[in-house]
Design a protein around this motif. Sequence first.
Motif, PDB file in Angstrom:
ATOM      1  N   ARG A  96       0.836  -1.210   0.000  1.00 55.14           N
ATOM      2  CA  ARG A  96       0.000   0.000   0.000  1.00 55.14           C
ATOM      3  C   ARG A  96       0.868   1.256   0.000  1.00 55.14           C
ATOM      4  NH1 ARG A  96      -2.378   1.544   3.895  1.00 55.14           N
ATOM      5  NH2 ARG A  96      -4.141   2.663   2.983  1.00 55.14           N
ATOM      6  N   ILE A 143       0.662   4.222  -2.696  1.00 52.24           N
ATOM      7  CA  ILE A 143       0.328   5.582  -2.262  1.00 52.24           C
ATOM      8  C   ILE A 143       1.438   6.557  -2.659  1.00 52.24           C
ATOM      9  CG2 ILE A 143      -0.001   7.043  -0.232  1.00 52.24           C
ATOM     10  CD1 ILE A 143      -1.428   4.657   1.085  1.00 52.24           C
ATOM     11  N   LEU A 201      -4.959   0.160  -5.103  1.00 52.68           N
ATOM     12  CA  LEU A 201      -5.088   0.678  -3.743  1.00 52.68           C
ATOM     13  C   LEU A 201      -6.430   0.275  -3.139  1.00 52.68           C
ATOM     14  CD1 LEU A 201      -3.864   2.347  -1.486  1.00 52.68           C
ATOM     15  CD2 LEU A 201      -4.856   4.398  -2.532  1.00 52.68           C
TER      16      LEU A 201
END
Length: 281
Positions: A177, A181, A204
């Motif tokens: 993640r 991000i 995501l």
Amino acid sequence: MAQQTTGCGCGTLLGLLALGFVLAYWQAILVAALLILAITAMVYAVLLLNQRQLQGLAEGAERRVRLAPCQLQDTFGVIQSIKLAGGLKNPRLDVRCSMITFNGAVLVAEEVRISLKPPDQRQQLRSASGVARWLRGGGIAQLEDLSVEAKAVKAAMECLRERSWTSQALEKLNGLRSSVIDTLAKANGNELLEGAIPQLQQALDVFNREREKLQQANRNAGEMLRKLHDFLSVPEGIRPILNFDLDQLFDGRRFADLEQSFSEVVLLNDAFRQLSEDRKA
């Protein structure tokens, strides 16, 4: 000076007497030495054979009780292994158990090793009932397979495994993640990365959903583990009046579904990574 000369002379005389004795009885001395050597070799061979036999019995006993639920004083867990230890003269059998205990405020599986003397009747280790009696004599009570206590212990060990696995999976997923991000943050206004924004956002979203499932499973495993531990902590005389269906409370298939789901997410991440590399090429 005279005393030294006298002492030296006595020593020489004793040496000559000893040499004479050896020369006179060398055959008897040789026979005695060979006899002692033969007896020593025989004793060593017997001890070595005894060790090998005990090793085989220990391996058979381990196969019979491995992962069997057990009770050690007021704690419950499973038997992990039975290993031969000690020297030839004083062999021991080390029983390694994984017991459910508190580490601070958290329930964990703690390894406990109990060193026991082999039974006087070695053949006792050839049967499951004989191994159970031997373990009981050493303070390790093997639980009946169909007892509710045994089912509770097995479920508790599965909860520990599930909690550990989900913690590791969450750690790996959080790393995935973070990478997505960070890439999304760099993609805005960067014509080299903007084309991948929809796919990155999709990844995501998948990671976020999977994280929620793993977090919930981790909490559920921890809570069920506590409930099972509380049940096992109830005095033995009261447990029979506590009626519940353990099979309904704990579904072992859920863990398999979690593993499958997480594997699919990892494969999805690998596919996105390969697609990104192909685009760069």
